[in-house]
Design an enzyme around this catalytic site. Structure first.
Site, PDB file in Angstrom:
ATOM      1  N   ALA A  62      -0.767  25.224  20.760  1.00 29.95           N
ATOM      2  CA  ALA A  62      -0.864  26.325  19.795  1.00 29.95           C
ATOM      3  C   ALA A  62       0.373  27.215  19.901  1.00 29.95           C
ATOM      4  O   ALA A  62       1.021  27.275  20.958  1.00 29.95           O
ATOM      5  CB  ALA A  62      -2.122  27.143  20.084  1.00 29.95           C
ATOM      6  N   GLY A 103      -3.019  22.587  22.959  1.00 33.11           N
ATOM      7  CA  GLY A 103      -3.569  22.116  21.687  1.00 33.11           C
ATOM      8  C   GLY A 103      -2.948  20.815  21.235  1.00 33.11           C
ATOM      9  O   GLY A 103      -3.560  20.057  20.483  1.00 33.11           O
ATOM     10  N   GLU A 106      -5.054  18.357  22.831  1.00 31.84           N
ATOM     11  CA  GLU A 106      -6.386  18.389  22.194  1.00 31.84           C
ATOM     12  C   GLU A 106      -6.369  17.667  20.851  1.00 31.84           C
ATOM     13  O   GLU A 106      -7.348  17.026  20.471  1.00 31.84           O
ATOM     14  CB  GLU A 106      -6.842  19.839  22.038  1.00 31.84           C
ATOM     15  CG  GLU A 106      -7.180  20.471  23.378  1.00 31.84           C
ATOM     16  CD  GLU A 106      -7.501  21.936  23.253  1.00 31.84           C
ATOM     17  OE1 GLU A 106      -6.590  22.712  22.909  1.00 31.84           O
ATOM     18  OE2 GLU A 106      -8.652  22.333  23.498  1.00 31.84           O
ATOM     19  N   GLU A 126      -3.218  25.894  29.506  1.00 35.91           N
ATOM     20  CA  GLU A 126      -3.713  27.183  29.019  1.00 35.91           C
ATOM     21  C   GLU A 126      -4.022  28.165  30.144  1.00 35.91           C
ATOM     22  O   GLU A 126      -3.856  29.365  30.011  1.00 35.91           O
ATOM     23  CB  GLU A 126      -4.970  26.995  28.175  1.00 35.91           C
ATOM     24  CG  GLU A 126      -4.727  26.338  26.822  1.00 35.91           C
ATOM     25  CD  GLU A 126      -4.719  24.821  26.883  1.00 35.91           C
ATOM     26  OE1 GLU A 126      -4.587  24.248  27.981  1.00 35.91           O
ATOM     27  OE2 GLU A 126      -4.830  24.203  25.800  1.00 35.91           O
TER      28      GLU A 126
HETATM   29  N1  T1G Z   1       4.164  28.475  21.430  1.00 37.75           N
HETATM   30  C1  T1G Z   1       5.242  29.126  20.938  1.00 37.75           C
HETATM   31  N2  T1G Z   1       6.514  28.921  21.379  1.00 37.75           N
HETATM   32  C2  T1G Z   1       6.680  28.009  22.364  1.00 37.75           C
HETATM   33  C3  T1G Z   1       5.593  27.294  22.927  1.00 37.75           C
HETATM   34  C4  T1G Z   1       4.289  27.560  22.414  1.00 37.75           C
HETATM   35  N3  T1G Z   1       3.196  26.891  22.862  1.00 37.75           N
HETATM   36  N4  T1G Z   1       6.100  26.469  23.894  1.00 37.75           N
HETATM   37  C5  T1G Z   1       7.432  26.671  23.914  1.00 37.75           C
HETATM   38  N5  T1G Z   1       7.786  27.579  22.999  1.00 37.75           N
HETATM   39  C6  T1G Z   1       9.150  28.034  22.692  1.00 37.75           C
HETATM   40  C7  T1G Z   1       9.743  28.851  23.821  1.00 37.75           C
HETATM   41  O1  T1G Z   1       9.379  30.216  23.684  1.00 37.75           O
HETATM   42  C8  T1G Z   1      11.223  28.620  23.589  1.00 37.75           C
HETATM   43  O2  T1G Z   1      11.593  29.431  22.470  1.00 37.75           O
HETATM   44  C9  T1G Z   1      11.292  27.173  23.101  1.00 37.75           C
HETATM   45  O3  T1G Z   1       9.972  26.882  22.601  1.00 37.75           O
HETATM   46  C10 T1G Z   1      11.630  26.192  24.195  1.00 37.75           C
HETATM   47  O4  T1G Z   1      10.693  26.450  25.267  1.00 37.75           O
HETATM   48  C11 T1G Z   1      -5.721  26.127  21.434  1.00 37.75           C
HETATM   49  C12 T1G Z   1      -4.869  27.875  23.325  1.00 37.75           C
HETATM   50  C13 T1G Z   1       6.940  22.576  26.158  1.00 37.75           C
HETATM   51  C14 T1G Z   1       7.370  22.254  28.609  1.00 37.75           C
HETATM   52  O5  T1G Z   1       1.393  26.622  27.509  1.00 37.75           O
HETATM   53  O6  T1G Z   1       5.439  24.640  28.787  1.00 37.75           O
HETATM   54  O7  T1G Z   1      -2.398  25.356  23.036  1.00 37.75           O
HETATM   55  O8  T1G Z   1      13.562  30.488  23.668  1.00 37.75           O
HETATM   56  O9  T1G Z   1      12.382  27.173  26.992  1.00 37.75           O
HETATM   57  O10 T1G Z   1      11.998  24.339  29.237  1.00 37.75           O
HETATM   58  O11 T1G Z   1      -6.177  25.060  23.452  1.00 37.75           O
HETATM   59  O12 T1G Z   1       8.000  25.257  26.515  1.00 37.75           O
HETATM   60  O13 T1G Z   1      13.904  28.663  22.000  1.00 37.75           O
HETATM   61  O14 T1G Z   1      13.107  30.927  21.217  1.00 37.75           O
HETATM   62  O15 T1G Z   1      10.031  26.494  27.675  1.00 37.75           O
HETATM   63  O16 T1G Z   1      12.153  22.467  27.463  1.00 37.75           O
HETATM   64  C15 T1G Z   1      -0.457  25.888  25.590  1.00 37.75           C
HETATM   65  C16 T1G Z   1       4.121  26.124  26.789  1.00 37.75           C
HETATM   66  C17 T1G Z   1      -0.434  26.853  24.449  1.00 37.75           C
HETATM   67  C18 T1G Z   1       3.031  25.063  26.779  1.00 37.75           C
HETATM   68  C19 T1G Z   1       9.222  22.852  27.061  1.00 37.75           C
HETATM   69  N6  T1G Z   1       0.851  25.294  25.755  1.00 37.75           N
HETATM   70  N7  T1G Z   1       5.453  25.557  26.695  1.00 37.75           N
HETATM   71  O17 T1G Z   1       9.944  23.449  28.107  1.00 37.75           O
HETATM   72  O18 T1G Z   1      11.664  24.762  26.772  1.00 37.75           O
HETATM   73  S1  T1G Z   1      -2.007  27.599  24.186  1.00 37.75           S
HETATM   74  C20 T1G Z   1       1.687  25.746  26.712  1.00 37.75           C
HETATM   75  C21 T1G Z   1       6.018  24.900  27.763  1.00 37.75           C
HETATM   76  C22 T1G Z   1      -2.907  26.339  23.505  1.00 37.75           C
HETATM   77  C23 T1G Z   1      -5.106  25.517  22.676  1.00 37.75           C
HETATM   78  C24 T1G Z   1      -4.387  26.495  23.531  1.00 37.75           C
HETATM   79  C25 T1G Z   1       7.466  24.535  27.599  1.00 37.75           C
HETATM   80  C26 T1G Z   1       7.717  23.037  27.343  1.00 37.75           C
HETATM   81  P1  T1G Z   1      13.140  29.902  22.326  1.00 37.75           P
HETATM   82  P2  T1G Z   1      11.205  26.288  26.781  1.00 37.75           P
HETATM   83  P3  T1G Z   1      11.518  23.700  27.963  1.00 37.75           P
END
Ligand code: T1G
Length: 693
Positions: A62, A103, A106, A126
């Site tokens: 998400a 997500g 999921e 999450e």
């Molecule tokens: N939402 C919005 N922006 C995101 C994002 C996300 N989920 N993940 C990464 N970004 C942006 C980040 O801010 C950065 O932006 C760019 O992408 C590169 O990220 C309903 C509730 C995927 C392993 O917790 O772990 O799904 O700086 O620097 O080192 O059940 O990003 O370019 O402007 O980290 O290569 C759960 C979070 C969400 C995964 C890549 N998902 N992301 O790592 O790049 S909640 C997460 C990561 C959810 C559902 C639930 C990592 C990555 P900018 P980065 P990276």
């Protein structure tokens, strides 16, 4: 369009192409929903592959930014999409290459089959945001892998690799090199076999395999999110819709939990917006490191781990040989643990080229100096680099506290000099302070920031001051802690108070770990540079007694042979008492609340001054430094975020009270705090990027 539709005979292929990570934003969800409607209405279609056009990520889940938006949830929700896919009469096959997280996973669980490339990673992180999976993940995962593995995946937030996922039944096969061709062939075979679409929600929870998952020493997230995760996975034995309802109740509650709000703030604070366009960066095809000590080795590992070829020079050839041996044994250990293949390790090591003369570095694009923290030595190296490096080279210093401008003044090209303050161990710590000298040019800053991103660092820009952002604040935090020990507290009481407040370790445990000699030499300089910030005498007395900290098994604490566990030391506590007497201090009890409040306010007041002096661009940068470099509790978001949680008016009142007692020039509330408090504006959102850096 971010969702592309292709047809291969009777198989549809839906590819998400929404850089950087296919975050399932409102717009992407709407486009995916439309595409789903199209493929399900397409005549003659027998199966659909759901995949990503991005090379290393299926979807990061998400869009976390949307959780903080007020107003009605935008439709379609992720839950709607998941239901739409699972209910499809034709089978959906998720083709996972790269990260399938939150997500994103999921969505794949709603598909009827999952195929993954060998480098794919599948996870539900999450919990690291103080949340739980909110699109059916807590109910579908146990139905595939059993509640033991599901509980571990959700509580740890850690991803599993494709082969592990395949052994647990989370993916149906691991694809070869030609992933899409293999996926199409697999799907065709599945169709020819007549196997029916398998809806995970219709499965009974899989038998819970032996819980051979490693215990979680420091589980991420919040206690409330951990409770939610345990309850939801526990509910997977109920009928699916009942368990899903429990998940949804918990998810909605956690979205508004202050701990989750702090963790989501921390996520973005550690990903600061680029203040210099990557297009302005000079190309870095080759790097070089000067110095083969601990920091030089860590920096070299950072470079080769990111595929950057690097020359390596040290004035002492034996030190360079020892450095190369250390890198070789580092990889031997990883190979023995199965963490890296032998050929991959050799490929990384092959990127290093040791050189005999500093002039051999001439053609490299950036040189990172990592020698002893001594100004004359650093200046002589920068003079030598200035004499031999090609005109466009960037000259970087890894100094942790010395004046970058003074180092730059040893060259005829100060505009090409920048600070790259790596934190030890450099190949582990994500934090990197990029120190902008007064004459550092914007394109050199852009080059340093671009390299930092390539090294996957949390790059925070700092201006030049004693200790930059992190160490400057840390020194004041430690100083207040030490003053309270002089007043009557004991080191173990201070450390215990700060651990109970949320720090992973107390300040004196950290000081022992870092080495008391390091702090001792910095203080001797600060006695001259900042006499208005006096330190209590006892800390120097400990060092002068030859106690260097953990590395000498004796520091503020003592340590049993081979143990890192600090033990109270009666001789040190006696030394502290005696030193207080010598200083004319009558020791009195200092309570845990006062310890924590004073230490935290020392961080806040120094942070506010750093912002007023424009050493830091924004308050969230300061929070990122303390979260990723100093073990600040993530549940509290960072020193500036914590100040807002306390209430800025309360912070100002506390500072005024401290200033009335002692050290008014230190404790007097900075005008910035008073102005924000008056205007009711939060400190952690403060950003004064007035002029381009
Ligand atoms: N939402 C919005 N922006 C995101 C994002 C996300 N989920 N993940 C990464 N970004 C942006 C980040 O801010 C950065 O932006 C760019 O992408 C590169 O990220 C309903 C509730 C995927 C392993 O917790 O772990 O799904 O700086 O620097 O080192 O059940 O990003 O370019 O402007 O980290 O290569 C759960 C979070 C969400 C995964 C890549 N998902 N992301 O790592 O790049 S909640 C997460 C990561 C959810 C559902 C639930 C990592 C990555 P900018 P980065 P990276």
């Amino acid at each position: 369009m971010s969702i592309r539709l292709a047809l291969r005979e009777s198989i549809g292929i839906l590819s998400a192409d929404s850089p950087p990570v296919n975050a399932l934003s409102r717009a992407l969800r709407q486009q995916l929903s439309q595409a789903l409607g199209q493929v399900m209405a397409a005549p003659g279609l027998r199966a659909v592959l759901l995949t990503s056009a991005l090379p290393k990520v299926f979807s990061a889940g998400a869009d976390i930014k949307e959780f903080s938006e007020t107003g009605p949830a935008a439709s379609p929700s992720l839950l709607d999409l998941v239901a739409q896919i699972e209910a499809s009469p034709i089978p959906f096959v998720a083709v996972l290459q790269g990260a399938a997280l939150g997500g994103g996973l999921e969505l794949a669980l709603a598909c009827h089959f999952r195929l993954a490339t060998a480098d794919a990673s599948l996870g539900l992180p999450e919990i690291t945001l103080g949340l739980i999976p909110g699109a059916g993940g807590t109910q579908r995962l146990p139905r595939l892998v059993g509640s033991a593995h599901a509980q571990h995946m959700i509580l740890s937030g850690a991803p599993v690799k494709a082969r592990q996922a395949h052994s647990w039944g989370l993916v149906d096969t691991v694809l070869g090199e030609n992933a899409m061709d293999d996926a199409l062939a697999w799907t065709q075979r599945m169709l020819d076999s007549g196997v029916q679409p398998r809806r995970v929600s219709a499965l009974a929870p899989a038998a819970s395999g032996e819980a051979n998952d490693p215990p979680l020493s420091r589980p991420p997230g919040s206690p409330l999110a951990r409770q939610a995760a345990a309850e939801c996975v526990g509910a997977a034995g109920l009928p699916f819709q009942q368990g899903l309802a429990i998940e949804q109740q918990w998810f909605k509650r956690l979205l508004n939990d202050p701990a989750s709000q702090a963790l989501r703030y921390a996520f973005f604070a550690e990903r600061p917006p680029l203040s210099h366009p990557a297009s302005a960066a000079r190309p870095v095809l080759h790097a070089a490191v000067v110095g083969a000590g601990t920091m030089g080795r860590g920096i070299m590992l950072c470079l080769i781990e990111s595929g950057v070829p690097a020359l390596w020079y040290d004035a002492h050839p034996n030190a360079l040989c020892a450095g190369i041996d250390a890198i070789n044994s580092h990889y031997k250990t990883l190979i023995a643990k199965g963490r890296i293949a032998d050929d991959a390790a050799q490929a990384r090591i092959a990127l290093i080229r040791p050189v005999a003369e500093i002039s051999d570095l001439r053609e490299t694009d950036i040189v990172i100096e990592a020698v002893f923290e001594d100004m004359p030595i650093k200046q002589s190296i920068f003079q030598a680099l200035d004499a031999c490096m090609h005109p466009g080279a960037v000259l970087a210093t890894n100094t942790s506290t010395l004046d970058v401008d003074q180092i730059a003044s040893a060259t005829g090209r100060p505009e090409s000099v920048v600070g790259l303050h790596f934190f030890s161990p450099a190949n582990v710590m994500r934090l990197l302070e990029v120190v902008r000298g007064s004459r550092t040019s914007p394109d050199v800053m852009a080059t340093a920031l671009s390299l930092a991103r390539r090294l996957r660092k949390t790059a925070i820009i700092s201006g030049v001051c004693d200790g930059f952002i992190g160490n400057r604040m840390w020194h004041q935090y430690l100083r207040q802690a030490a003053l309270m020990v002089e007043r009557g507290a004991l080191p173990y009481q201070v450390d215990e108070a700060m651990r109970n407040w949320g720090f992973a370790m107390g300040p004196f445990q950290v000081a022992d770990l870092a080495g008391l000699d390091v702090g001792y030499s910095i203080r001797q300089r600060q006695y001259i540079d900042a006499p208005q910030r006096p330190w209590p005498a006892w800390l120097d007395r400990v060092s002068e007694a030859g106690r260097l900290g953990l590395k000498a098994a004796a520091g503020i604490y003592s340590y049993h042979e081979g143990s890192r566990e600090p033990q109270r030391d009666a001789s040190i506590e006696a030394l502290i008492a005696a030193t207080s007497v010598d200083s004319g201090v009558v020791r009195q009890h200092v309570g845990a609340d006062e310890i924590a409040t004073r230490c935290v306010h020392a961080l806040i007041v120094e942070a506010a001054r750093i912002l007023e002096e424009k050493i830091a661009l924004r308050a969230s940068d300061i929070d990122a430094v303390f979260l990723s470099g100093y073990g600040f509790p993530r549940l509290r978001g960072g020193p500036c975020y914590a100040a807002d949680a306390l209430g800025l008016s309360n912070v100002v009142a506390t500072l005024q009270r401290y200033a009335a007692e002692a050290e008014p020039d230190f404790w007097r509330p900075p005008a910035l705090l008073e102005q924000l408090a008056l205007r009711g504006e939060p400190l952690h959102r403060y950003s004064k990027q007035q002029e381009p850096l």
